[in-house]
Design a protein around this motif. Structure first.
Motif, short mmCIF file in Angstrom:
data_model
loop_
_atom_site.label_atom_id
_atom_site.label_comp_id
_atom_site.label_asym_id
_atom_site.label_seq_id
_atom_site.Cartn_x
_atom_site.Cartn_y
_atom_site.Cartn_z
N GLN A 1 0.67 -1.22 0.01
CA GLN A 1 -0.05 -0.21 0.01
C GLN A 1 1.00 1.53 -0.01
OE1 GLN A 1 0.49 -2.11 2.44
NE2 GLN A 1 1.09 -0.87 4.24
N THR A 2 2.06 1.18 0.46
CA THR A 2 2.86 2.25 0.54
C THR A 2 3.39 2.72 -0.84
OG1 THR A 2 3.78 1.77 2.69
CG2 THR A 2 5.26 3.23 1.38
N PHE A 3 3.42 1.89 -1.75
CA PHE A 3 3.74 2.10 -2.98
C PHE A 3 2.78 1.78 -3.98
CE2 PHE A 3 7.19 -0.18 -0.52
CZ PHE A 3 7.92 0.64 -0.21
N PRO B 1 -5.74 1.66 -8.97
CA PRO B 1 -4.26 2.03 -8.29
C PRO B 1 -3.69 0.52 -8.49
CG PRO B 1 -6.07 2.66 -6.92
CD PRO B 1 -6.60 1.84 -8.30
N SER B 2 -2.39 0.86 -8.61
CA SER B 2 -1.51 -0.47 -8.74
C SER B 2 -0.08 -0.28 -7.93
CB SER B 2 -1.35 -0.78 -10.50
OG SER B 2 -0.62 0.49 -10.85
N THR B 3 0.38 -1.46 -7.67
CA THR B 3 1.73 -1.47 -6.83
C THR B 3 2.92 -1.09 -7.81
OG1 THR B 3 0.97 -2.83 -5.25
CG2 THR B 3 3.24 -2.44 -5.32
N LYS B 4 3.64 0.08 -7.50
CA LYS B 4 4.67 0.25 -8.36
C LYS B 4 5.80 -1.07 -8.49
CE LYS B 4 4.76 5.38 -7.17
NZ LYS B 4 5.43 6.31 -6.56
N PRO B 5 6.45 -1.16 -9.48
CA PRO B 5 7.30 -2.25 -9.69
C PRO B 5 8.41 -2.05 -8.56
CG PRO B 5 7.43 -0.90 -11.49
CD PRO B 5 6.40 -0.42 -10.92
#
Length: 607
Positions: free
Chosen positions: A175-177, A280-284
């Motif tokens: 969730q942080t990224f 929303p998506s998690t950054k790689p």
């Protein structure tokens, strides 16, 4: 009153300097530790703390000075003493740090200027009220800067993050990224609801959105209403903040794309077409690694400072010289033989919002039993988990780092790392909790009241469009602007609210609607509604992401706690709080003299 504020400012500045960057949170009730004039009260590693220093520290803190008797009074006294004990240990440990006279002068000047104390007499008076002379205050500032620099040196010497630690942090904190949700879309903005309704009807029949926007929109008409600049003929994505709040909420609820209804924001009316919803998506990892590295580096610094403070306090012996200031810090629990001191429970208690709320609602004597029965036991269990966290991490060989609290959070996340929420879970929750997703009807309401019911009925029958106020006044009615009304907000009487929101019985009238005639305060009332929003249940698509987030958090909490519970079974823990509180109650009772009229009744403790 002004003197008291200045005293708190001066002492607060020292407290902030003293603990800047440290993991442990201290209540800002510091007193001067320079010099030893006054009545000796405590001795810490050979250094004397006087009763005057303790009294100054307690007096500087509004909460700690508010209760001086009973169980909470005893707790607050222990907190004050522990603060000065800890400050003494920190200052002793920072004795090797060099702080120049120029450093001290700069800090003092900053304090004087920021608090309008540049006049020498005002400064001297302020120091005297805080229990300082100029030299003793400067010595305290020097000590505080030394502690700050010692902590900084320990942080700088902390080990650097490893690849395994960084990757673990990234994996456990997705969730942080996360990137924000975005949409690709267009808008039409007009200044009347009638025009907006007309355009929406055309759009629903298949009219070209871009063409209508170019011809009618007050915003972005030069690019066919595109919410952002065009790229290869297609609008760029935008985040929700790019739209007015009401409009953004409606548009971003269309996760499958489509048209919003007409939405009023300010004095304008909006229609948005969502062409594409980008969830929303998690950054790689490659993009998030720098941020994850910084986060782990801070955790390693926190871990180093916490270990330093633990080492200072581990074998400290506090000698009580003045019985009026007893220092009681027994172990409230043990974790594999490691003791958890009572003062940690008190620190957590003072930082607890429930405790602050309780003191506002109940007297100290009423609050103490509740605190001892509910709040302190929960704090002890939390501290047991925190102290167990490093042991579990080591036993499991996990690349987690940080303070005890950070390690506990990391373990909870690790235990819940495989939790998922399915579409079936979301749908089941939505069906079972329909009431959570209901929206109440709302409208802007004006009313016309008449003495005679037939007058009201005649007006309702005659008014078809035009100026409601003029028409109602001409018909003999008294007009009132009721403003924005939401069903159930009690702005209207029961009968009138029922009539207003009986949407199946409303009569169209120009750009608004008329209610049935309702009786209110002996008169007969007709309501005129504009901007009507009918009651409805939000569609699943609009609330799906919210439900998913809630369910995920619940399932993660359950799974994480189950993992911790299983791991705690491998560790020897002992909760000693009940015996500590029993001993405190006995001690406080012994200090409380009996009333002459009632030998068994407690009175104010002698101090």
């Amino acid at each position: 009153m002004k003197k008291q504020v200045i005293v708190r400012v001066l002492l607060g500045v020292l407290a902030l300097l003293l603990v800047a960057g440290l993991v442990v949170q201290f209540t800002p009730a510091i007193g001067s530790l320079s010099g030893s004039s006054g009545t000796p009260a405590l001795k810490v590693a050979g250094q004397t703390i006087t009763a005057q220093q303790l009294d100054n520290a307690r007096q500087a803190n509004q909460l700690l000075s508010s209760v001086r008797t009973g169980l909470l009074g005893d707790d607050f006294e222990t907190v004050v003493a522990d603060q000065l004990v800890t400050q003494t240990l920190l200052q002793q440990a920072a004795a090797d740090q060099k702080v120049s006279r120029a450093d001290v002068n700069a800090e003092v000047t900053k304090t004087r200027e920021s608090n309008n104390l540049t006049d020498n007499k005002a400064w001297t008076d302020a120091l005297r009220n805080a229990g300082f002379s100029d030299s003793s205050y400067r010595e305290q500032v020097r000590n505080s800067l030394a502690v700050q620099r010692k902590a900084k040196a320990i942080q700088d010497a902390a080990p650097k993050p490893t690849e395994a630690q960084i990757r673990m942090y990234y994996d456990l904190n997705p969730q942080t990224f996360q990137s924000d949700a975005r949409i690709v879309g267009r808008e039409i903005v007009v200044d009347t609801k009638a025009k907006a309704d007309q355009l929406l009807a055309q759009l629903k029949k298949g009219a070209d959105f871009a063409a209508l926007a170019s011809a009618n929109s007050l915003e972005n008409k030069d690019r066919g209403g595109a919410l952002a600049a065009l790229e290869n003929g297609k609008p760029k994505p935008v985040a929700q903040v790019a739209l007015p709040q009401e409009v953004g909420v409606a548009a971003f609820a269309l996760t499958s794309g489509g048209l919003t209804d007409v939405i009023k924001s300010g004095e304008r009316y909006y229609i948005v077409k969502v062409e594409q919803f980008l969830a929303p998506s998690t950054k790689p990892y490659s993009e998030a690694k720098a941020s994850a590295t910084d986060a782990v580096a801070n955790q390693l610094k926190n871990q180093a400072v916490e270990a330093w403070i633990d080492s200072l306090r581990q074998n400290v012996k506090v000698e009580v010289v003045d019985p009026a200031w007893p220092y009681n810090d027994p172990a409230v629990a043990t974790v594999n033989g490691q003791k958890i001191p009572y003062t940690e429970v008190l620190a957590a208690m003072l930082n607890n919002q429930q405790f602050a709320a309780l003191l506002q609602q109940a007297s100290p004597d009423q609050a103490a039993p509740l605190v001892n029965s509910f709040l302190k036991p929960s704090i002890v269990q939390s501290l047991i988990q925190q102290y167990a966290a490093p042991i579990i991490v080591k036993a499991q060989k996990l690349p987690l780092v940080g303070s005890r609290g950070e390690l506990l959070s990391g373990l909870t996340a690790y235990g819940a790392r495989d939790v998922k929420v399915s579409d079936a879970d979301v749908q089941a929750y939505y069906k079972a909790h329909q009431k959570e997703f209901q929206t109440q009807a709302s409208a802007t309401v004006s009313t016309a009241s008449f003495k005679d019911k037939q007058q009201a009925l005649a007006f309702r029958q005659a008014f078809k469009s035009g100026d409601f106020t003029k028409a109602a006044s001409k018909a003999g009615g008294t007009v009132a602007e009721r403003g924005a009304v939401t069903q159930g907000d009690s702005k209207l009487t029961g009968a009138l609210e029922t009539a207003v929101f009986a949407t199946d019985r409303l009569q169209p009238a120009g750009e608004g609607s008329l209610s049935d005639v309702a009786q209110e305060n002996g008169r007969y009332v007709v309501a005129y509604l504009t901007d009507l929003v009918r009651a409805s249940v939000k569609p699943l698509a609009e609330v799906q992401s919210t439900i998913q987030s809630q369910l995920l958090a619940q399932k993660q909490q359950t799974a994480g706690q189950a993992y911790l519970t299983a791991q705690l079974k491998t560790i020897k823990t002992q909760d000693l709080l009940s015996s500590v509180l029993a001993a405190q109650a006995k001690r406080v009772a012994a200090q409380t003299p009996s009333s002459p009229s009632s030998p068994s009744a407690p009175s104010t403790p002698a101090k």
